[in-house]
Design a protein around this motif. Structure first.
Motif, PDB file in Angstrom:
ATOM      1  N   PHE A 172     -97.694  41.910 -32.520  1.00  0.00           N
ATOM      2  CA  PHE A 172     -97.361  41.867 -31.620  1.00  0.00           C
ATOM      3  C   PHE A 172     -97.957  43.740 -30.653  1.00  0.00           C
ATOM      4  CE2 PHE A 172     -96.061  41.553 -26.703  1.00  0.00           C
ATOM      5  CZ  PHE A 172     -97.272  41.358 -25.710  1.00  0.00           C
ATOM      6  N   ASP A 214     -94.800  36.456 -27.676  1.00  0.00           N
ATOM      7  CA  ASP A 214     -96.158  37.432 -27.618  1.00  0.00           C
ATOM      8  C   ASP A 214     -97.371  36.950 -28.235  1.00  0.00           C
ATOM      9  OD1 ASP A 214     -93.774  39.104 -28.371  1.00  0.00           O
ATOM     10  OD2 ASP A 214     -93.885  39.034 -30.262  1.00  0.00           O
ATOM     11  N   HIS A 250     -93.101  40.218 -33.121  1.00  0.00           N
ATOM     12  CA  HIS A 250     -93.057  41.699 -32.569  1.00  0.00           C
ATOM     13  C   HIS A 250     -93.522  42.987 -32.406  1.00  0.00           C
ATOM     14  CE1 HIS A 250     -90.403  40.203 -29.035  1.00  0.00           C
ATOM     15  NE2 HIS A 250     -89.139  40.535 -29.623  1.00  0.00           N
TER      16      HIS A 250
END
Length: 156
Positions: A83, A43, A80
């Motif tokens: 990101f 990421d 995540h």
């Protein structure tokens, strides 16, 4: 790592991973839908960001062809989420911290980083048909051009 690399015509190995939305995603539960399953190293790195932005920007194009997008890396769900929010990503990112799915799909490869050998994810994409078969197994793809090339391949 798997003894044999997955290829077109192989059954896509089933898995369940946690998504950036905090939900479990199981590949077999998506049967009846085409899936673009792409593996990326990390990421918030330049190449991975460019690739994710490409998938974000062309999500509707893939959907029109009958595919949904799933991104997989070894990053945490928290990473995540950061990101996804930072890049306004509009598809699920799946966390494979234990490298289970990476190993099922054979994407863990020896790489050279700063002159040292290490193991990491080889940027790869698997196009899975609605019946769960792999249509295309694309390995070592280029982050900046991959999404456009994949669209051309699927439209042909």
């Amino acid at each position: 790592m798997s003894d044999q690399e997955l290829a077109a015509g192989s059954a896509a190995p089933d898995f369940t991973l946690e998504s950036d939305a905090g939900e479990s995603v199981t590949l077999s539960s998506l049967k009846g839908k085409g899936v673009i399953l792409y593996f990326y190293p990390k990421d918030n790195t330049a190449g991975c960001t460019a690739e994710a932005q490409g998938f974000r920007d062309h999500r509707d194009d893939f959907a029109a062809l009958g595919y949904q997008i799933l991104g997989v890396s070894r990053d945490s769900v928290k990473s995540h989420c950061n990101f996804r929010d930072k890049q306004s990503l509009n598809f699920p990112l799946l966390s494979d911290k234990e490298e289970t799915v990476c190993n099922l799909y054979g994407v863990m490869k020896e790489k050279m980083m700063c002159g040292r050998k290490c193991f990491g994810i080889e940027r790869s994409t698997f196009v899975i048909d609605p019946e769960g078969k792999i249509l295309h197994a694309l390995r070592g793809v280029k982050a900046k051009t991959h999404v456009e090339e994949l669209l051309k391949l699927l439209k042909a």
